[in-house]
Design a protein around this motif. Structure first.
Motif, PDB file in Angstrom:
ATOM      1  N   GLU A  29       0.827  -1.214   0.000  1.00  8.83           N
ATOM      2  CA  GLU A  29       0.000   0.000   0.000  1.00  8.83           C
ATOM      3  C   GLU A  29       0.859   1.260   0.000  1.00  8.83           C
ATOM      4  O   GLU A  29       0.566   2.232  -0.694  1.00  8.83           O
ATOM      5  CB  GLU A  29      -0.943  -0.009   1.195  1.00  8.83           C
ATOM      6  N   GLN A  30       1.940   1.251   0.745  1.00  5.80           N
ATOM      7  CA  GLN A  30       2.820   2.423   0.820  1.00  5.80           C
ATOM      8  C   GLN A  30       3.588   2.644  -0.482  1.00  5.80           C
ATOM      9  O   GLN A  30       3.773   3.782  -0.912  1.00  5.80           O
ATOM     10  CB  GLN A  30       3.812   2.269   1.969  1.00  5.80           C
ATOM     11  N   GLN A  31       4.045   1.565  -1.098  1.00  8.71           N
ATOM     12  CA  GLN A  31       4.890   1.685  -2.291  1.00  8.71           C
ATOM     13  C   GLN A  31       4.113   2.037  -3.550  1.00  8.71           C
ATOM     14  O   GLN A  31       4.669   2.586  -4.490  1.00  8.71           O
ATOM     15  CB  GLN A  31       5.685   0.398  -2.521  1.00  8.71           C
ATOM     16  N   LYS A  32       2.838   1.683  -3.600  1.00  9.40           N
ATOM     17  CA  LYS A  32       2.001   1.976  -4.766  1.00  9.40           C
ATOM     18  C   LYS A  32       2.642   1.489  -6.069  1.00  9.40           C
ATOM     19  O   LYS A  32       2.856   2.250  -7.017  1.00  9.40           O
ATOM     20  CB  LYS A  32       1.676   3.461  -4.834  1.00  9.40           C
ATOM     21  N   PHE A  33       2.937   0.205  -6.103  1.00 10.15           N
ATOM     22  CA  PHE A  33       3.510  -0.410  -7.298  1.00 10.15           C
ATOM     23  C   PHE A  33       2.535  -0.288  -8.459  1.00 10.15           C
ATOM     24  O   PHE A  33       1.327  -0.385  -8.289  1.00 10.15           O
ATOM     25  CB  PHE A  33       3.811  -1.893  -7.059  1.00 10.15           C
ATOM     26  N   ASP A  34       3.062  -0.113  -9.664  1.00 15.52           N
ATOM     27  CA  ASP A  34       2.216  -0.045 -10.851  1.00 15.52           C
ATOM     28  C   ASP A  34       1.611  -1.413 -11.162  1.00 15.52           C
ATOM     29  O   ASP A  34       0.469  -1.501 -11.591  1.00 15.52           O
ATOM     30  CB  ASP A  34       3.027   0.435 -12.059  1.00 15.52           C
ATOM     31  N   ARG A  35       2.374  -2.451 -10.978  1.00 18.86           N
ATOM     32  CA  ARG A  35       1.930  -3.808 -11.283  1.00 18.86           C
ATOM     33  C   ARG A  35       2.415  -4.744 -10.177  1.00 18.86           C
ATOM     34  O   ARG A  35       3.571  -4.663  -9.760  1.00 18.86           O
ATOM     35  CB  ARG A  35       2.501  -4.308 -12.604  1.00 18.86           C
ATOM     36  N   VAL A  36       1.544  -5.631  -9.733  1.00 19.69           N
ATOM     37  CA  VAL A  36       1.904  -6.619  -8.714  1.00 19.69           C
ATOM     38  C   VAL A  36       1.383  -7.981  -9.151  1.00 19.69           C
ATOM     39  O   VAL A  36       0.227  -8.112  -9.546  1.00 19.69           O
ATOM     40  CB  VAL A  36       1.310  -6.261  -7.329  1.00 19.69           C
ATOM     41  N   GLY A  37       2.258  -8.961  -9.090  1.00 23.18           N
ATOM     42  CA  GLY A  37       1.869 -10.350  -9.295  1.00 23.18           C
ATOM     43  C   GLY A  37       1.957 -11.073  -7.974  1.00 23.18           C
ATOM     44  O   GLY A  37       2.697 -10.663  -7.076  1.00 23.18           O
ATOM     45  N   CYS A  38       1.195 -12.137  -7.833  1.00 22.65           N
ATOM     46  CA  CYS A  38       1.190 -12.867  -6.573  1.00 22.65           C
ATOM     47  C   CYS A  38       1.048 -14.355  -6.858  1.00 22.65           C
ATOM     48  O   CYS A  38       0.266 -14.758  -7.726  1.00 22.65           O
ATOM     49  CB  CYS A  38       0.037 -12.378  -5.704  1.00 22.65           C
ATOM     50  N   PHE A  39       1.797 -15.149  -6.127  1.00 21.93           N
ATOM     51  CA  PHE A  39       1.742 -16.595  -6.233  1.00 21.93           C
ATOM     52  C   PHE A  39       1.591 -17.178  -4.843  1.00 21.93           C
ATOM     53  O   PHE A  39       2.079 -16.612  -3.875  1.00 21.93           O
ATOM     54  CB  PHE A  39       3.021 -17.140  -6.878  1.00 21.93           C
ATOM     55  N   LYS A  40       0.929 -18.305  -4.763  1.00 20.04           N
ATOM     56  CA  LYS A  40       0.825 -19.022  -3.492  1.00 20.04           C
ATOM     57  C   LYS A  40       2.005 -19.986  -3.417  1.00 20.04           C
ATOM     58  O   LYS A  40       2.308 -20.692  -4.390  1.00 20.04           O
ATOM     59  CB  LYS A  40      -0.498 -19.780  -3.416  1.00 20.04           C
ATOM     60  N   TYR A  41       2.678 -19.998  -2.271  1.00 23.09           N
ATOM     61  CA  TYR A  41       3.836 -20.861  -2.096  1.00 23.09           C
ATOM     62  C   TYR A  41       3.457 -22.313  -2.350  1.00 23.09           C
ATOM     63  O   TYR A  41       2.430 -22.803  -1.898  1.00 23.09           O
ATOM     64  CB  TYR A  41       4.402 -20.728  -0.676  1.00 23.09           C
ATOM     65  N   SER A  42       4.331 -22.982  -3.082  1.00 21.79           N
ATOM     66  CA  SER A  42       4.251 -24.436  -3.211  1.00 21.79           C
ATOM     67  C   SER A  42       5.688 -24.939  -3.290  1.00 21.79           C
ATOM     68  O   SER A  42       6.541 -24.328  -3.942  1.00 21.79           O
ATOM     69  CB  SER A  42       3.460 -24.847  -4.452  1.00 21.79           C
ATOM     70  N   PRO A  43       5.980 -26.027  -2.585  1.00 20.23           N
ATOM     71  CA  PRO A  43       7.360 -26.527  -2.570  1.00 20.23           C
ATOM     72  C   PRO A  43       7.791 -26.969  -3.972  1.00 20.23           C
ATOM     73  O   PRO A  43       7.016 -27.581  -4.705  1.00 20.23           O
ATOM     74  CB  PRO A  43       7.309 -27.713  -1.605  1.00 20.23           C
ATOM     75  N   GLN A  44       9.008 -26.607  -4.331  1.00 14.49           N
ATOM     76  CA  GLN A  44       9.565 -26.972  -5.629  1.00 14.49           C
ATOM     77  C   GLN A  44      10.792 -27.844  -5.413  1.00 14.49           C
ATOM     78  O   GLN A  44      11.699 -27.476  -4.648  1.00 14.49           O
ATOM     79  CB  GLN A  44       9.955 -25.722  -6.415  1.00 14.49           C
ATOM     80  N   ASP A  45      10.821 -28.989  -6.065  1.00 16.08           N
ATOM     81  CA  ASP A  45      11.975 -29.887  -5.956  1.00 16.08           C
ATOM     82  C   ASP A  45      13.250 -29.161  -6.364  1.00 16.08           C
ATOM     83  O   ASP A  45      13.256 -28.363  -7.302  1.00 16.08           O
ATOM     84  CB  ASP A  45      11.792 -31.116  -6.852  1.00 16.08           C
ATOM     85  N   GLY A  46      14.306 -29.420  -5.625  1.00 14.20           N
ATOM     86  CA  GLY A  46      15.603 -28.847  -5.948  1.00 14.20           C
ATOM     87  C   GLY A  46      15.823 -27.440  -5.421  1.00 14.20           C
ATOM     88  O   GLY A  46      16.831 -26.821  -5.736  1.00 14.20           O
ATOM     89  N   THR A  47      14.876 -26.914  -4.629  1.00 20.94           N
ATOM     90  CA  THR A  47      15.051 -25.585  -4.061  1.00 20.94           C
ATOM     91  C   THR A  47      15.158 -25.692  -2.547  1.00 20.94           C
ATOM     92  O   THR A  47      14.684 -26.666  -1.944  1.00 20.94           O
ATOM     93  CB  THR A  47      13.865 -24.653  -4.398  1.00 20.94           C
ATOM     94  N   ALA A  48      15.778 -24.690  -1.927  1.00 20.49           N
ATOM     95  CA  ALA A  48      15.887 -24.682  -0.463  1.00 20.49           C
ATOM     96  C   ALA A  48      14.499 -24.650   0.170  1.00 20.49           C
ATOM     97  O   ALA A  48      14.235 -25.345   1.155  1.00 20.49           O
ATOM     98  CB  ALA A  48      16.715 -23.491  -0.005  1.00 20.49           C
ATOM     99  N   GLY A  49      13.598 -23.860  -0.390  1.00 16.33           N
ATOM    100  CA  GLY A  49      12.248 -23.773   0.143  1.00 16.33           C
ATOM    101  C   GLY A  49      11.486 -25.080   0.033  1.00 16.33           C
ATOM    102  O   GLY A  49      10.616 -25.379   0.846  1.00 16.33           O
ATOM    103  N   GLY A  50      11.815 -25.864  -0.966  1.00 17.83           N
ATOM    104  CA  GLY A  50      11.148 -27.147  -1.160  1.00 17.83           C
ATOM    105  C   GLY A  50      11.490 -28.173  -0.100  1.00 17.83           C
ATOM    106  O   GLY A  50      10.800 -29.178   0.047  1.00 17.83           O
TER     107      GLY A  50
END
Length: 146
Positions: A29-50
């Motif tokens: 809200e503060q930054q007022k980006f012109d465009r924002v995309g959003c994804f829901k986290y899902s674990p991905q093989d081969g990544t630290a987050g996964g």
């Protein structure tokens, strides 16, 4: 003055609580980006987050956060698009509109293909790849009409 700031966020990363998510909403809200995309986290093989198996965020919570963030951006996008009404913009023609074969569809230099909104062209003729000047007559949440 024609620069566009766009970004993307992942909601529901393991360990994300309501406090962290509220901080993200405040930031957007503060930054007022012109465009924002959003994804829901899902674990991905081969990544630290996964490899993370603790503090997983419930799918319903991810879905709700996704909609809250995109709803906020939708309101901001609507305000941003209003500044185009009455102005001429250069548009690259992509072809017939996905909404109606009676309209052409294209993008300004500020709209990424397949990610951002489009410009719906309701008058004139053009071929795919043509760059045309379009006078914007309407603005919507993500699309412009001219």
């Amino acid at each position: 003055p024609e620069a566009v700031i766009r970004t993307q966020f992942i909601v529901g990363f393991p360990g994300e609580g309501e406090e962290e998510f509220a901080e993200l909403l405040d930031f957007v809200e503060q930054q007022k980006f012109d465009r924002v995309g959003c994804f829901k986290y899902s674990p991905q093989d081969g990544t630290a987050g996964g490899k993370i198996t603790e503090e997983l965020v419930d799918e319903d919570v991810k879905e709700e956060r996704f909609h809250r963030l995109m709803s906020l951006q939708q309101k901001m996008s609507k305000k941003i698009h209003k500044r185009f009404v009455g102005k001429k913009v250069s548009v690259i023609v992509d072809g017939l509109s996905e909404e109606s074969e009676l309209l052409l569809q294209g993008r300004t230099s500020q709209q990424a293909p397949g990610i951002d909104g489009v410009v719906l062209i309701n008058d004139g003729d053009a071929k795919v790849g043509d760059i045309v000047e379009v006078k914007i007559t309407e603005s919507h949440d993500y699309d412009l009409v001219g």
